[in-house]
Design an enzyme around this catalytic site. Sequence first.
Site, mmCIF file in Angstrom:
data_model
loop_
_atom_site.group_PDB
_atom_site.id
_atom_site.type_symbol
_atom_site.label_atom_id
_atom_site.label_comp_id
_atom_site.label_asym_id
_atom_site.label_seq_id
_atom_site.Cartn_x
_atom_site.Cartn_y
_atom_site.Cartn_z
ATOM 1 N N HIS A 1 -3.444 -2.997 -1.563
ATOM 2 C CA HIS A 1 -3.122 -3.741 -2.789
ATOM 3 C C HIS A 1 -4.195 -4.776 -3.123
ATOM 4 C CE1 HIS A 1 1.161 -2.359 -3.149
ATOM 5 N NE2 HIS A 1 1.017 -2.183 -1.853
ATOM 6 N N ASN B 1 7.491 -2.327 -5.076
ATOM 7 C CA ASN B 1 6.559 -1.446 -5.781
ATOM 8 C C ASN B 1 7.187 -1.019 -7.102
ATOM 9 O OD1 ASN B 1 4.371 -1.358 -4.014
ATOM 10 N ND2 ASN B 1 5.163 0.391 -2.871
ATOM 11 N N HIS C 1 8.972 13.464 -1.724
ATOM 12 C CA HIS C 1 9.696 12.820 -2.823
ATOM 13 C C HIS C 1 8.776 11.823 -3.540
ATOM 14 C CE1 HIS C 1 13.746 10.635 -3.954
ATOM 15 N NE2 HIS C 1 13.192 11.208 -4.994
ATOM 16 N N TRP D 1 19.649 5.572 -3.798
ATOM 17 C CA TRP D 1 21.115 5.608 -3.813
ATOM 18 C C TRP D 1 21.561 6.144 -5.174
ATOM 19 C CZ3 TRP D 1 23.363 0.306 -1.784
ATOM 20 C CH2 TRP D 1 23.010 0.149 -0.428
ATOM 21 N N TYR E 1 2.940 -8.890 7.286
ATOM 22 C CA TYR E 1 2.366 -9.689 6.190
ATOM 23 C C TYR E 1 1.909 -11.066 6.668
ATOM 24 C CZ TYR E 1 3.876 -6.047 2.996
ATOM 25 O OH TYR E 1 4.022 -4.842 2.364
HETATM 26 C C1 HEM Z 1 5.396 -0.499 7.445
HETATM 27 C C2 HEM Z 1 5.140 -0.526 6.162
HETATM 28 C C3 HEM Z 1 4.186 -1.488 5.506
HETATM 29 C C4 HEM Z 1 3.231 -2.296 6.050
HETATM 30 C C5 HEM Z 1 2.859 -2.451 7.519
HETATM 31 C C6 HEM Z 1 2.611 -3.019 4.951
HETATM 32 C C7 HEM Z 1 1.577 -3.919 5.093
HETATM 33 C C8 HEM Z 1 0.986 -4.616 4.061
HETATM 34 C C9 HEM Z 1 -0.097 -5.549 4.207
HETATM 35 C C10 HEM Z 1 -0.765 -5.893 5.536
HETATM 36 C C11 HEM Z 1 -0.380 -6.057 2.982
HETATM 37 C C12 HEM Z 1 -1.442 -7.086 2.625
HETATM 38 C C13 HEM Z 1 -0.784 -8.441 2.440
HETATM 39 C C14 HEM Z 1 -1.743 -9.567 2.159
HETATM 40 O O1 HEM Z 1 -2.919 -9.473 2.507
HETATM 41 O O2 HEM Z 1 -1.301 -10.572 1.584
HETATM 42 C C15 HEM Z 1 0.523 -5.447 2.060
HETATM 43 C C16 HEM Z 1 0.574 -5.716 0.710
HETATM 44 C C17 HEM Z 1 1.573 -5.253 -0.117
HETATM 45 N N1 HEM Z 1 2.579 -4.370 0.204
HETATM 46 FE FE1 HEM Z 1 2.881 -3.511 1.971
HETATM 47 N N2 HEM Z 1 3.203 -2.654 3.787
HETATM 48 C C18 HEM Z 1 4.172 -1.723 4.075
HETATM 49 C C19 HEM Z 1 5.001 -1.096 3.191
HETATM 50 C C20 HEM Z 1 5.200 -1.489 1.902
HETATM 51 C C21 HEM Z 1 6.272 -1.057 1.050
HETATM 52 C C22 HEM Z 1 7.371 -0.072 1.462
HETATM 53 C C23 HEM Z 1 6.116 -1.716 -0.136
HETATM 54 C C24 HEM Z 1 6.976 -1.661 -1.366
HETATM 55 C C25 HEM Z 1 8.237 -1.360 -1.351
HETATM 56 C C26 HEM Z 1 4.945 -2.554 -0.032
HETATM 57 C C27 HEM Z 1 4.471 -3.388 -1.020
HETATM 58 C C28 HEM Z 1 3.364 -4.190 -0.905
HETATM 59 C C29 HEM Z 1 2.851 -5.000 -1.991
HETATM 60 C C30 HEM Z 1 3.414 -5.104 -3.397
HETATM 61 C C31 HEM Z 1 1.729 -5.663 -1.488
HETATM 62 C C32 HEM Z 1 0.816 -6.613 -2.267
HETATM 63 C C33 HEM Z 1 1.391 -8.009 -2.272
HETATM 64 C C34 HEM Z 1 0.533 -8.923 -3.120
HETATM 65 O O3 HEM Z 1 0.521 -8.721 -4.356
HETATM 66 O O4 HEM Z 1 -0.131 -9.780 -2.555
HETATM 67 N N3 HEM Z 1 4.418 -2.395 1.215
HETATM 68 N N4 HEM Z 1 1.336 -4.555 2.728
#
Ligand code: HEM
Length: 506
Positions: A69, A143, A189, A298, A353
């Site tokens: 992201h 998301n 899916h 759901w 996070y």
């Molecule tokens: C085990 C599953 C997941 C892991 C380990 C993971 C890990 C991460 C990491 C490390 C970041 C970077 C955060 C940062 O640098 O501030 C991130 C960003 C993000 N993740 Fe995930 N994520 C996972 C699943 C998901 C899922 C399922 C969603 C949505 C339902 C999601 C939505 C997001 C979003 C929107 C961001 C960006 C947040 C922002 O705008 O700063 N992630 N994720």
Amino acid sequence: MDPASNQMSQWAQQNKDNSPATLSAGQPVDNLTESMTVGPRGPIVLNDLVLINNLASFDRERVPERVVHAKGSGAFGYFEVTTDYLAQFCRAKMFDKVGKRTPMLARFSQVSLESGSADTVRDPRGFALKFYTEEGNWDMVGNNTPIFFISDPMLFPSLIHVNKRNPVTHLKDPNMKWDFFSLRPESVHQVTRLYHDLGTPDGWRHMDGFGSHTFKNVNSKGEAFFVKYHFRTDQGVKNLPAAKAAEIAGMDPDYATRDLFNAIAEGNCPSWTLYVQVATPEQVKQFPFNPFDVTKVWSEEDYPLKEVGRFTLNKNPTNWHMDIESAAFNPGNLVPGIEPSPDKMLQARLFSYGDTQRYRLGPNHEQLPVNRPLNFPNPNYQKDGPQRVDNQDGKPNYFPNSFNGPGEAPSAAWDVNDTASGNVARYPIDTDHYWQCKAMWDQMTPDEQDRLTTNMAESVKMAAEPIRNRWYGVLEKVDKTYASQVHQKVDQAHKEGNIVGAVTLA
Ligand code: HEM
């Protein structure tokens, strides 16, 4: 000129004093264009403190981009409660009164590629919200899709690696991606949704957002419920045809960023309405599938969407680095009344996070203005460390103490009736991957199906034959026509020798 293009002139009109620049410690700078040298052509002297000060600051301008992201932008606004529906299930104070407003920040993003990538690539979109509630920050990091590719977090790094760049060629690699998807059929899916029209939304204002996971809510009587959050765009859903998305990626890669900034600057403030689906613990026990599996939705018939409130974005960032790049959204930022469900993906995110943000922004990133809770400086026993700006004044730095140091709030405890039992082991995921995807396929018009299979074939055609065949096998378990349409379109492309596709866009 539109507001985004006009930003510099606007600043100049409001700031006419032209005061002298200073060094980082505040001393006035005599000269901003000429370094100090021995003679007009001579080498630079080490005592040119102005040059050294400027370069040292420049050398450290970047924080590491988000590991996923990385490309995104956002805006500030407020959430307003419009019904009393959620208050009966959730004791979070931000929902307790109709009309109550909570300040917030939203950040929208692409997932896979770098901070410089195009806004219209085929990718899920991040939908991250930070609510500055009176009980601390609640981050809803979702998301634009209600589902996800995988249901066990162990696979998350691999999922991301295959969607980023090949470590040798530094190119997007369809072999890596389709190899992984075809070996992990629970992805079908979400992959179907990705290659559907919904995979290329027309900017961020025209897409819905979802909490995606199931969350637990607890009310003031201590009763627990399971909840899904849906944020429906009030602008209406609009998607870009694949060819248009590709064209915009070349002409205006910052399309969505510009669109959001200009809309807010022109007073055309976008909003989203929050709906929830709620189930009791008894009901989730009766689900015919795992209700905590994020690859599934759901039923909206059995669990109808109920309106809760609306958020409106009405203030652009005034300093993008401080307001957006330094924002730390963390699914572990929860407030009393909102708790995680047993969803394994969500559980892993509670760790990941904060961990990445301590690396990306530093251990005290929650003291940065954009991340501070409303009650900052907030009392606790944490002290010192790099860039800490509030150090608890003269409060005792140990607990328990006899000197009126901050105490405990037993009412903030998580669901006290929660019970979990079982053998500690590594369990395989459920195998019912296909039926919800089949229902989605069946609901599409023939035109939608045609566009979906064309989009998918454009990417699948670039993978090796054994991988393609394995993927058709996955699609066949969803629907035979779905599989044969993709298969035929790929074969046709190979027959025509048309196997170079828009790799970065698919
Ligand atoms: C085990 C599953 C997941 C892991 C380990 C993971 C890990 C991460 C990491 C490390 C970041 C970077 C955060 C940062 O640098 O501030 C991130 C960003 C993000 N993740 Fe995930 N994520 C996972 C699943 C998901 C899922 C399922 C969603 C949505 C339902 C999601 C939505 C997001 C979003 C929107 C961001 C960006 C947040 C922002 O705008 O700063 N992630 N994720």
